[in-house]
Design an enzyme around this catalytic site. Structure first.
Site, PDB file in Angstrom:
ATOM      1  N   LYS A  77      -9.410  52.768  58.598  1.00 44.22           N
ATOM      2  CA  LYS A  77      -8.872  51.648  59.376  1.00 44.22           C
ATOM      3  C   LYS A  77      -9.977  50.897  60.123  1.00 44.22           C
ATOM      4  O   LYS A  77     -10.012  49.674  60.114  1.00 44.22           O
ATOM      5  CB  LYS A  77      -7.801  52.163  60.348  1.00 44.22           C
ATOM      6  CG  LYS A  77      -6.594  52.808  59.672  1.00 44.22           C
ATOM      7  CD  LYS A  77      -5.501  53.168  60.646  1.00 44.22           C
ATOM      8  CE  LYS A  77      -5.886  54.278  61.595  1.00 44.22           C
ATOM      9  NZ  LYS A  77      -6.142  55.566  60.893  1.00 44.22           N
ATOM     10  N   THR A  78     -10.876  51.633  60.764  1.00 40.31           N
ATOM     11  CA  THR A  78     -11.979  50.984  61.475  1.00 40.31           C
ATOM     12  C   THR A  78     -12.890  50.257  60.499  1.00 40.31           C
ATOM     13  O   THR A  78     -13.343  49.134  60.764  1.00 40.31           O
ATOM     14  CB  THR A  78     -12.787  52.021  62.272  1.00 40.31           C
ATOM     15  OG1 THR A  78     -11.918  52.692  63.198  1.00 40.31           O
ATOM     16  CG2 THR A  78     -13.915  51.359  63.041  1.00 40.31           C
ATOM     17  N   ASP A 122      -7.965  49.924  68.525  1.00 43.05           N
ATOM     18  CA  ASP A 122      -7.632  51.220  67.936  1.00 43.05           C
ATOM     19  C   ASP A 122      -6.563  51.920  68.775  1.00 43.05           C
ATOM     20  O   ASP A 122      -6.485  51.727  69.991  1.00 43.05           O
ATOM     21  CB  ASP A 122      -8.894  52.083  67.861  1.00 43.05           C
ATOM     22  CG  ASP A 122      -8.748  53.233  66.891  1.00 43.05           C
ATOM     23  OD1 ASP A 122      -7.770  53.249  66.110  1.00 43.05           O
ATOM     24  OD2 ASP A 122      -9.623  54.124  66.900  1.00 43.05           O
ATOM     25  N   THR A 171      -2.113  55.572  64.393  1.00 43.41           N
ATOM     26  CA  THR A 171      -1.763  56.750  63.606  1.00 43.41           C
ATOM     27  C   THR A 171      -0.274  57.064  63.712  1.00 43.41           C
ATOM     28  O   THR A 171       0.217  57.948  63.019  1.00 43.41           O
ATOM     29  CB  THR A 171      -2.572  57.973  64.092  1.00 43.41           C
ATOM     30  OG1 THR A 171      -2.354  58.149  65.501  1.00 43.41           O
ATOM     31  CG2 THR A 171      -4.061  57.777  63.830  1.00 43.41           C
ATOM     32  N   ARG A 230     -13.335  60.626  55.484  1.00 44.97           N
ATOM     33  CA  ARG A 230     -14.193  61.080  56.573  1.00 44.97           C
ATOM     34  C   ARG A 230     -14.491  62.575  56.447  1.00 44.97           C
ATOM     35  O   ARG A 230     -15.621  63.020  56.674  1.00 44.97           O
ATOM     36  CB  ARG A 230     -13.547  60.798  57.927  1.00 44.97           C
ATOM     37  CG  ARG A 230     -14.405  61.232  59.124  1.00 44.97           C
ATOM     38  CD  ARG A 230     -13.718  60.949  60.433  1.00 44.97           C
ATOM     39  NE  ARG A 230     -13.603  59.510  60.656  1.00 44.97           N
ATOM     40  CZ  ARG A 230     -12.684  58.949  61.443  1.00 44.97           C
ATOM     41  NH1 ARG A 230     -11.789  59.706  62.057  1.00 44.97           N
ATOM     42  NH2 ARG A 230     -12.661  57.641  61.610  1.00 44.97           N
TER      43      ARG A 230
END
Length: 357
Positions: A77-78, A122, A171, A230
């Site tokens: 997302k980032t 975020d 999230t 990640r």
């Protein structure tokens, strides 16, 4: 490791298979992040849809619509927010919901934005309610009302804002109020990655990190990465360390398996905490059902840690089920730990439907 004094986010970051980024991850991710949509691996539908949104905005010479990205941590997302800014050739401002606890905090950020700038927010669902209500007007009319004074003499001064693009990430999309969710022009849900996509991520990252890895070595790491890029990158770095110290630097399937065994990450991606929860559920409570608090005490962890950090993956893997009576192990959990489920369910432990008894 003592988890009692950490938050759930900190607990997840401390785990090798945690999807929350720690300080080291943030530094490495900056080097590994793709710079445009063409480099971004996976999320095919999201990339295609987002590409149309951005191309149309550039053709009109306008700022892009506000974008909401939802999904589990570590899915990109980032990264996508930074790509949006790069594709629109605009600067980006990064902040988070927990950092905005007052409407004045948000007003200060919004009033300093440049025209066309991308504001990445975020964990937007954790923003305070007053700030959230101010954001409605800012997103829709590019205006905020700044309150000057207190009490009956207070006045609202309208402040015009330059057009900007808000990229919200969450999230837990279900916690967003409908008025906020409806103000986003484009919403996308990030899915977990498949093994083939994770292998591509690993090969790309290995090239950037100057790591030698063969196809089966990448597949071994991908299979233990819990569907999350990640985590795949984090495991790759730890396997790289092992290969450099214990071997000739080349990551093969054997080297990857041996390295991840050292770090207690099994073939399905479960770590010490995950297996501890399953072992307690199976060995101490016969597979359940058992209450969450009791299960947490049995593994020596906080209730929130078990519920927020370990359970989601175990449920997604089909190893644990949440029932009205408590947590219950599935047949796959018994098989994964090499244990035999009890033959008799006469004790009424609630597993009859799972085992077909």
């Amino acid at each position: 490791m003592n988890w009692d004094d950490t938050t759930d986010a900190e607990a997840a970051a401390e785990r090798l298979v945690g999807a929350v980024a720690d300080g080291e991850d943030q530094a490495v991710e900056a080097a590994l992040r793709p710079k445009d949509l063409g480099e971004f691996i996976g999320q095919e539908k999201v990339r295609e849809q987002l590409d149309l949104v951005l191309r149309a905005a550039r053709a009109r010479g306008a700022t892009a619509d506000h974008v909401l990205l939802s999904g589990a941590p570590g899915l990109g997302k980032t990264t996508l927010s930074m790509i949006i800014a790069a594709e629109m050739e605009a600067p980006i401002r990064i902040t988070s919901g927990p950092a905005i606890q007052h409407a004045g905090d948000l007003a200060a950020i919004l009033s300093s934005l440049q025209e066309g700038e991308v504001l990445f927010l975020d964990e937007i669902h954790r923003m305070s309610r007053p700030a959230e209500e101010m954001l409605y007007m800012a997103m829709e009319d590019f205006r905020v009302d700044v309150i000057v004074g207190k009490g009956p003499g207070a006045t609202a001064i309208p402040l015009e804002l330059p057009p900007f693009t808000l990229v919200g990430a969450t999230t837990r999309a279900g916690l967003l109020p409908p008025p906020l969710r409806d103000r986003f022009g484009f919403t996308a849900h990030m899915e977990f990655y498949g093994p083939a996509e994770l292998e591509r991520v690993i090969h790309r990252s290995a090239g950037l990190l100057d790591v030698q890895i063969d196809t089966v070595g990448a597949a071994e790491i991908a299979g233990r990465s819990r569907g999350t890029p990640r985590i795949a990158n984090r495991l790759l770095r730890r396997v790289r360390d092992y290969a450099q110290v214990k071997a000739d630097g080349l990551i093969t399937q054997e080297i990857a398996a041996a390295a991840l065994a050292v770090y207690e990450v099994d073939e399905r991606g479960l770590d010490r905490l995950d297996r501890g929860v399953l072992e307690a559920l199976l060995k101490l409570f016969g597979g359940g059902p058992v209450g969450l608090s009791t299960l947490a005490v049995a593994v020596g962890e906080e209730r929130e840690t078990v519920e927020e950090v370990a359970e989601p993956f175990l449920v997604r893997e089909g190893l644990l089920a949440r029932t009205p009576r408590g947590r219950v192990a599935t047949p796959a959990a018994w098989a994964h730990l090499g244990l035999t489920p009890p033959r008799s369910q006469g004790s009424g432990n609630g597993q009859q439907d799972l085992f077909g008894a």
